[in-house]
Design a protein around this motif. Structure first.
Motif, short mmCIF file in Angstrom:
data_model
loop_
_atom_site.label_atom_id
_atom_site.label_comp_id
_atom_site.label_asym_id
_atom_site.label_seq_id
_atom_site.Cartn_x
_atom_site.Cartn_y
_atom_site.Cartn_z
N LEU A 1 30.55 28.72 85.43
CA LEU A 1 31.88 29.10 85.89
C LEU A 1 32.86 27.93 85.80
N ALA A 2 32.36 26.73 86.06
CA ALA A 2 33.21 25.54 85.98
C ALA A 2 33.45 25.09 84.55
N GLY A 3 32.67 25.61 83.61
CA GLY A 3 32.81 25.22 82.21
C GLY A 3 32.23 23.86 81.90
N VAL A 4 31.16 23.49 82.64
CA VAL A 4 30.51 22.20 82.42
C VAL A 4 29.00 22.43 82.32
N SER A 5 28.28 21.38 81.99
CA SER A 5 26.82 21.48 81.94
C SER A 5 26.23 21.26 83.33
N LYS A 6 25.04 21.81 83.55
CA LYS A 6 24.39 21.61 84.85
C LYS A 6 24.10 20.14 85.12
N PRO A 7 23.65 19.35 84.13
CA PRO A 7 23.45 17.93 84.40
C PRO A 7 24.71 17.22 84.88
N LEU A 8 25.87 17.66 84.40
CA LEU A 8 27.12 17.03 84.84
C LEU A 8 27.38 17.35 86.31
N VAL A 9 27.06 18.58 86.73
CA VAL A 9 27.22 18.92 88.14
C VAL A 9 26.33 18.01 88.99
N TYR A 10 25.11 17.81 88.56
CA TYR A 10 24.19 16.94 89.30
C TYR A 10 24.63 15.48 89.25
N LEU A 11 25.32 15.09 88.18
CA LEU A 11 25.81 13.72 88.08
C LEU A 11 26.89 13.46 89.14
N TYR A 12 27.76 14.46 89.35
CA TYR A 12 28.84 14.31 90.32
C TYR A 12 28.36 14.56 91.74
N LEU A 13 27.52 15.56 91.93
CA LEU A 13 27.03 15.94 93.25
C LEU A 13 25.52 16.12 93.13
N ASN A 14 24.77 15.31 93.82
CA ASN A 14 23.36 15.11 93.52
C ASN A 14 22.47 16.34 93.69
N SER A 15 22.88 17.30 94.52
CA SER A 15 22.01 18.43 94.80
C SER A 15 22.84 19.63 95.21
#
Length: 230
Positions: A60-74
Protein backbone atom coordinates in the motif's frame (compact mmCIF):
# COMPACT_ATOMS: atom_id res chain seq x y z
CA UNK A 1 15.23 -2.02 -18.45
CA UNK A 2 14.91 0.39 -15.51
CA UNK A 3 17.64 -0.23 -12.97
CA UNK A 4 16.49 2.37 -10.49
CA UNK A 5 16.33 1.11 -6.95
CA UNK A 6 14.06 2.17 -4.16
CA UNK A 7 14.50 5.58 -2.54
CA UNK A 8 16.41 7.06 -5.44
CA UNK A 9 18.96 4.66 -6.97
CA UNK A 10 20.06 5.38 -10.52
CA UNK A 11 19.38 3.70 -13.82
CA UNK A 12 21.24 3.72 -17.15
CA UNK A 13 19.81 5.00 -20.42
CA UNK A 14 21.22 5.65 -23.91
CA UNK A 15 20.98 9.18 -25.31
CA UNK A 16 22.67 9.98 -28.62
CA UNK A 17 24.73 6.81 -28.49
CA UNK A 18 26.21 7.65 -25.09
CA UNK A 19 25.43 5.89 -21.87
CA UNK A 20 24.19 8.36 -19.31
CA UNK A 21 23.14 7.81 -15.76
CA UNK A 22 19.58 8.76 -14.96
CA UNK A 23 18.78 9.63 -11.37
CA UNK A 24 15.57 10.46 -9.67
CA UNK A 25 15.35 12.67 -6.64
CA UNK A 26 15.68 10.82 -3.37
CA UNK A 27 12.57 11.03 -1.21
CA UNK A 28 13.31 12.62 2.19
CA UNK A 29 13.24 10.20 5.08
CA UNK A 30 10.45 12.06 6.87
CA UNK A 31 8.24 11.90 3.78
CA UNK A 32 8.97 8.21 3.28
CA UNK A 33 8.10 7.49 6.91
CA UNK A 34 4.87 9.49 6.61
CA UNK A 35 3.94 7.43 3.56
CA UNK A 36 4.59 4.17 5.44
CA UNK A 37 2.67 5.31 8.53
CA UNK A 38 -0.28 6.42 6.41
CA UNK A 39 -0.42 2.96 4.86
CA UNK A 40 0.00 1.28 8.24
CA UNK A 41 -2.79 3.30 9.90
CA UNK A 42 -5.15 2.47 7.06
CA UNK A 43 -4.28 -1.24 7.19
CA UNK A 44 -4.35 -1.57 10.98
CA UNK A 45 -7.56 0.45 11.20
CA UNK A 46 -9.41 -1.59 8.60
CA UNK A 47 -7.88 -5.05 9.07
CA UNK A 48 -6.94 -5.04 12.73
CA UNK A 49 -3.48 -5.41 14.23
CA UNK A 50 -3.32 -9.19 14.17
CA UNK A 51 -4.73 -9.63 10.66
CA UNK A 52 -2.61 -6.88 9.10
CA UNK A 53 0.61 -7.98 7.47
CA UNK A 54 3.79 -6.10 6.71
CA UNK A 55 3.46 -7.24 3.10
CA UNK A 56 0.11 -5.46 2.82
CA UNK A 57 1.47 -2.31 4.39
CA UNK A 58 4.52 -2.26 2.15
CA UNK A 59 2.42 -2.78 -0.97
CA UNK A 60 0.00 0.00 0.00
CA UNK A 61 2.91 2.35 0.73
CA UNK A 62 4.53 1.47 -2.60
CA UNK A 63 7.77 0.25 -1.03
CA UNK A 64 9.47 -3.07 -0.38
CA UNK A 65 8.98 -4.93 2.89
CA UNK A 66 12.72 -4.77 3.71
CA UNK A 67 12.51 -0.99 3.46
CA UNK A 68 9.68 -0.94 6.00
CA UNK A 69 11.83 -3.00 8.36
CA UNK A 70 14.79 -0.69 7.69
CA UNK A 71 12.78 2.33 8.88
CA UNK A 72 10.77 0.60 11.61
CA UNK A 73 12.31 -2.56 12.98
CA UNK A 74 9.18 -4.63 13.61
CA UNK A 75 5.43 -4.75 13.31
CA UNK A 76 5.20 -3.83 17.00
CA UNK A 77 7.35 -0.72 16.51
CA UNK A 78 5.35 0.27 13.45
CA UNK A 79 2.08 -0.03 15.37
CA UNK A 80 3.50 1.97 18.28
CA UNK A 81 4.63 4.69 15.89
CA UNK A 82 1.10 4.83 14.44
CA UNK A 83 -0.45 5.16 17.90
CA UNK A 84 1.93 7.94 18.93
CA UNK A 85 1.47 9.91 15.73
CA UNK A 86 -2.31 9.71 15.76
CA UNK A 87 -2.56 10.44 19.49
CA UNK A 88 -0.44 13.56 19.06
CA UNK A 89 -2.54 14.70 16.10
CA UNK A 90 -5.78 14.29 18.06
CA UNK A 91 -4.56 16.20 21.11
CA UNK A 92 -3.22 19.01 18.89
CA UNK A 93 -6.60 19.28 17.18
CA UNK A 94 -8.50 19.54 20.47
CA UNK A 95 -6.08 21.91 22.18
CA UNK A 96 -5.78 24.10 19.12
CA UNK A 97 -9.54 24.58 18.88
CA UNK A 98 -10.03 25.86 22.42
CA UNK A 99 -9.59 29.61 22.93
CA UNK A 100 -10.08 31.65 26.11
CA UNK A 101 -13.74 32.35 26.81
CA UNK A 102 -16.78 31.06 28.68
CA UNK A 103 -16.50 27.47 29.92
CA UNK A 104 -19.39 26.20 27.81
CA UNK A 105 -17.87 27.71 24.66
CA UNK A 106 -14.48 26.17 25.41
CA UNK A 107 -16.03 22.77 25.99
CA UNK A 108 -18.12 23.07 22.84
CA UNK A 109 -15.10 24.02 20.72
CA UNK A 110 -13.04 21.16 22.15
CA UNK A 111 -15.76 18.56 21.63
CA UNK A 112 -16.48 19.73 18.10
CA UNK A 113 -12.77 19.53 17.24
CA UNK A 114 -12.60 16.04 18.75
CA UNK A 115 -15.51 14.74 16.68
CA UNK A 116 -14.35 16.52 13.52
CA UNK A 117 -10.91 14.94 13.83
CA UNK A 118 -12.13 11.42 14.62
CA UNK A 119 -14.69 11.71 11.82
CA UNK A 120 -12.08 12.76 9.25
CA UNK A 121 -9.68 10.02 10.36
CA UNK A 122 -11.80 6.94 11.12
CA UNK A 123 -8.92 4.51 10.57
CA UNK A 124 -6.75 6.43 13.03
CA UNK A 125 -9.58 6.42 15.58
CA UNK A 126 -10.03 2.67 15.10
CA UNK A 127 -6.31 2.21 15.81
CA UNK A 128 -6.49 4.32 18.97
CA UNK A 129 -9.84 3.31 20.38
CA UNK A 130 -10.36 -0.28 19.21
CA UNK A 131 -7.10 -1.91 18.19
CA UNK A 132 -4.58 -0.54 20.68
CA UNK A 133 -6.85 -1.17 23.65
CA UNK A 134 -7.51 -4.80 22.78
CA UNK A 135 -4.12 -6.02 21.55
CA UNK A 136 -2.58 -5.58 25.01
CA UNK A 137 0.46 -4.00 26.58
CA UNK A 138 2.43 -1.94 25.77
CA UNK A 139 -0.05 -0.57 23.21
CA UNK A 140 -2.79 -0.01 25.77
CA UNK A 141 -0.37 2.06 27.84
CA UNK A 142 0.24 4.37 24.87
CA UNK A 143 -3.50 5.01 24.49
CA UNK A 144 -3.94 5.43 28.23
CA UNK A 145 -1.37 8.21 28.07
CA UNK A 146 -3.46 9.94 25.39
CA UNK A 147 -6.59 9.58 27.50
CA UNK A 148 -4.81 10.91 30.59
CA UNK A 149 -3.72 13.99 28.65
CA UNK A 150 -7.25 14.67 27.42
CA UNK A 151 -8.70 14.15 30.91
CA UNK A 152 -6.11 16.51 32.41
CA UNK A 153 -6.95 19.13 29.79
CA UNK A 154 -10.71 18.89 30.43
CA UNK A 155 -10.15 18.82 34.20
CA UNK A 156 -8.12 22.04 34.05
CA UNK A 157 -10.77 23.67 31.85
CA UNK A 158 -13.66 22.75 34.15
CA UNK A 159 -11.76 23.48 37.35
CA UNK A 160 -10.81 26.96 36.16
CA UNK A 161 -14.43 27.67 35.24
CA UNK A 162 -15.67 26.34 38.59
CA UNK A 163 -13.16 28.42 40.54
CA UNK A 164 -14.25 31.51 38.66
CA UNK A 165 -17.94 30.77 39.23
CA UNK A 166 -17.44 30.06 42.94
CA UNK A 167 -14.93 32.86 43.41
CA UNK A 168 -12.79 30.27 45.19
CA UNK A 169 -9.19 30.01 43.90
CA UNK A 170 -8.47 27.05 46.19
CA UNK A 171 -11.14 24.77 44.70
CA UNK A 172 -9.23 21.52 44.01
CA UNK A 173 -9.07 19.81 40.64
CA UNK A 174 -10.43 16.60 42.14
CA UNK A 175 -13.82 18.29 42.48
CA UNK A 176 -14.18 18.05 38.70
CA UNK A 177 -11.69 15.30 37.80
CA UNK A 178 -14.37 12.60 37.92
CA UNK A 179 -16.58 14.64 35.64
CA UNK A 180 -13.70 15.06 33.19
CA UNK A 181 -13.15 11.28 33.12
CA UNK A 182 -16.86 10.72 32.47
CA UNK A 183 -16.93 13.35 29.74
CA UNK A 184 -13.91 11.94 27.90
CA UNK A 185 -15.32 8.42 28.15
CA UNK A 186 -18.64 9.58 26.74
CA UNK A 187 -16.86 11.38 23.90
CA UNK A 188 -14.92 8.21 23.03
CA UNK A 189 -18.11 6.17 22.93
CA UNK A 190 -19.96 8.76 20.85
CA UNK A 191 -17.11 8.96 18.34
CA UNK A 192 -17.58 5.29 17.55
CA UNK A 193 -21.32 5.83 17.17
CA UNK A 194 -20.88 8.90 14.96
CA UNK A 195 -18.37 7.13 12.69
CA UNK A 196 -20.74 4.20 12.27
CA UNK A 197 -23.68 6.47 11.35
CA UNK A 198 -23.00 8.31 8.08
CA UNK A 199 -25.77 10.84 8.71
CA UNK A 200 -24.35 12.01 12.06
CA UNK A 201 -22.14 15.09 11.72
CA UNK A 202 -19.39 16.14 14.10
CA UNK A 203 -21.51 19.11 15.11
CA UNK A 204 -24.46 16.85 15.95
CA UNK A 205 -22.29 14.50 18.00
CA UNK A 206 -20.80 17.43 19.93
CA UNK A 207 -24.25 18.93 20.52
CA UNK A 208 -25.55 15.57 21.76
CA UNK A 209 -22.82 15.39 24.38
CA UNK A 210 -23.21 19.05 25.35
CA UNK A 211 -26.95 18.57 25.87
CA UNK A 212 -26.25 15.48 27.96
CA UNK A 213 -23.47 16.96 30.05
CA UNK A 214 -23.81 20.71 30.30
CA UNK A 215 -27.07 20.84 32.27
CA UNK A 216 -25.31 19.12 35.15
CA UNK A 217 -21.99 20.89 34.62
CA UNK A 218 -23.72 24.26 34.45
CA UNK A 219 -25.41 23.62 37.78
CA UNK A 220 -22.08 22.60 39.27
CA UNK A 221 -20.52 25.87 38.12
CA UNK A 222 -23.31 27.71 39.92
CA UNK A 223 -22.91 25.69 43.09
CA UNK A 224 -26.11 23.67 42.68
CA UNK A 225 -25.23 20.06 43.43
CA UNK A 226 -27.41 16.99 43.35
CA UNK A 227 -27.20 14.94 46.53
CA UNK A 228 -28.22 11.29 46.88
CA UNK A 229 -31.10 10.55 49.28
CA UNK A 230 -30.08 9.68 52.79
Amino acid sequence: MDGRGEDGAGGVGDVGGEAVKVRRKRMPRAERERQMLDAAVRTFGQRGYRAASMDEIAELAGVSKPLVYLYLNSKEELFTACIRREAAALTRAVRGAVAPGPADRQLWDGLRAFFEHTGRHPDAWAVLHSQARTVGEPFAAEVNALRAELVAFVTALLAAAAREAHQDPSLPDREVAGLAHALVGAAESLAGWANAEPDVSAREAAATLMNFAWAGLGDLMEGRRWSPPS
